[in-house]
Design a protein around this motif. Structure first.
Motif, PDB file in Angstrom:
ATOM      1  N   ASP A 121      -9.503  -4.639   5.592  1.00 53.62           N
ATOM      2  CA  ASP A 121      -9.730  -6.077   5.730  1.00 53.62           C
ATOM      3  C   ASP A 121      -8.508  -6.805   5.193  1.00 53.62           C
ATOM      4  N   ASP A 122      -8.549  -8.146   5.216  1.00 52.64           N
ATOM      5  CA  ASP A 122      -7.418  -8.928   4.729  1.00 52.64           C
ATOM      6  C   ASP A 122      -7.170  -8.722   3.238  1.00 52.64           C
ATOM      7  N   THR A 123      -8.212  -8.451   2.476  1.00 56.32           N
ATOM      8  CA  THR A 123      -8.063  -8.232   1.041  1.00 56.32           C
ATOM      9  C   THR A 123      -7.224  -6.988   0.780  1.00 56.32           C
ATOM     10  N   GLU A 124      -7.499  -5.927   1.500  1.00 56.74           N
ATOM     11  CA  GLU A 124      -6.709  -4.711   1.323  1.00 56.74           C
ATOM     12  C   GLU A 124      -5.254  -4.955   1.732  1.00 56.74           C
ATOM     13  N   ALA A 125      -5.034  -5.646   2.840  1.00 58.61           N
ATOM     14  CA  ALA A 125      -3.674  -5.953   3.284  1.00 58.61           C
ATOM     15  C   ALA A 125      -2.961  -6.796   2.238  1.00 58.61           C
ATOM     16  N   ALA A 126      -3.653  -7.793   1.684  1.00 60.60           N
ATOM     17  CA  ALA A 126      -3.058  -8.653   0.662  1.00 60.60           C
ATOM     18  C   ALA A 126      -2.686  -7.853  -0.583  1.00 60.60           C
ATOM     19  N   THR A 127      -3.488  -6.856  -0.935  1.00 51.21           N
ATOM     20  CA  THR A 127      -3.209  -6.011  -2.096  1.00 51.21           C
ATOM     21  C   THR A 127      -1.923  -5.210  -1.881  1.00 51.21           C
ATOM     22  N   TYR A 128      -1.773  -4.636  -0.691  1.00 52.26           N
ATOM     23  CA  TYR A 128      -0.541  -3.897  -0.382  1.00 52.26           C
ATOM     24  C   TYR A 128       0.670  -4.824  -0.409  1.00 52.26           C
ATOM     25  N   ALA A 129       0.535  -5.997   0.193  1.00 55.09           N
ATOM     26  CA  ALA A 129       1.635  -6.968   0.210  1.00 55.09           C
ATOM     27  C   ALA A 129       2.017  -7.368  -1.205  1.00 55.09           C
ATOM     28  N   LYS A 130       1.026  -7.595  -2.056  1.00 53.40           N
ATOM     29  CA  LYS A 130       1.281  -7.993  -3.441  1.00 53.40           C
ATOM     30  C   LYS A 130       2.022  -6.892  -4.197  1.00 53.40           C
ATOM     31  N   ARG A 131       1.623  -5.645  -4.031  1.00 53.86           N
ATOM     32  CA  ARG A 131       2.278  -4.534  -4.728  1.00 53.86           C
ATOM     33  C   ARG A 131       3.748  -4.441  -4.333  1.00 53.86           C
ATOM     34  N   ILE A 132       4.024  -4.579  -3.038  1.00 56.39           N
ATOM     35  CA  ILE A 132       5.408  -4.501  -2.561  1.00 56.39           C
ATOM     36  C   ILE A 132       6.203  -5.703  -3.053  1.00 56.39           C
ATOM     37  N   ARG A 133       5.628  -6.906  -2.939  1.00 58.21           N
ATOM     38  CA  ARG A 133       6.312  -8.131  -3.368  1.00 58.21           C
ATOM     39  C   ARG A 133       6.638  -8.079  -4.855  1.00 58.21           C
ATOM     40  N   GLU A 134       5.678  -7.683  -5.681  1.00 60.39           N
ATOM     41  CA  GLU A 134       5.907  -7.621  -7.129  1.00 60.39           C
ATOM     42  C   GLU A 134       6.981  -6.589  -7.481  1.00 60.39           C
TER      43      GLU A 134
END
Length: 140
Positions: A121-134
């Motif tokens: 879902d979008d939450t899982e995608a957002a979690t991956y994006a956040k890990r990479i961004r951070e």
């Protein structure tokens, strides 16, 4: 690097169908091409992966990759190119190299060489994006 076939090609010690050579990079036909005209571009200096390439060398290297992509497309009357690079996994020679593969519509190559997955879902995608961004923001 002793024993590295791409270093040996760059040094002229191993034969290859070289299409470009300068102080930054050497480009030659892949011995096992996806399609005829498949070119490998390697930095003249031995580095194993993209992250090993010094920052100041990235621009000059990719300037060569860009020029060779155009040359493959124009020189072979290809409709386009597929430009790819493996880092560690599926990297058959541990020397950084960009693949430039000539492409034409209906040439038989379908998408990427690996299966696609979906995020739950979008939450899982957002979690991956956040890990990479951070990680990116924390890296100098």
């Amino acid at each position: 690097m002793p024993g590295c076939p791409f270093c040996e090609i760059a040094a002229g010690a191993l034969p290859a169908h070289v299409v470009h050579a300068d102080d930054v990079a050497v480009a030659f036909l892949d011995a096992r091409p996806v399609f005829k005209g498949h070119v490998l571009v390697v930095p003249r200096t031995h580095v194993e992966t993209l992250t090993d390439l010094p920052v100041e060398a990235v621009g000059p290297f990719f300037t060569r990759v860009r020029a060779l992509a155009r040359a493959v497309e124009d020189g072979l009357a290809a409709a386009g190119t597929f430009v790819a690079m493996n880092n560690k996994v599926s990297q058959s020679v541990p020397h950084l190299h960009a693949h430039i593969v000539p492409r034409n519509r209906k040439d038989g190559l379908r998408g990427f060489f690996w299966p696609r997955v979906k995020y739950e879902d979008d939450t899982e995608a957002a979690t991956y994006a956040k890990r990479i961004r951070e990680t990116l923001e924390a890296t100098p």
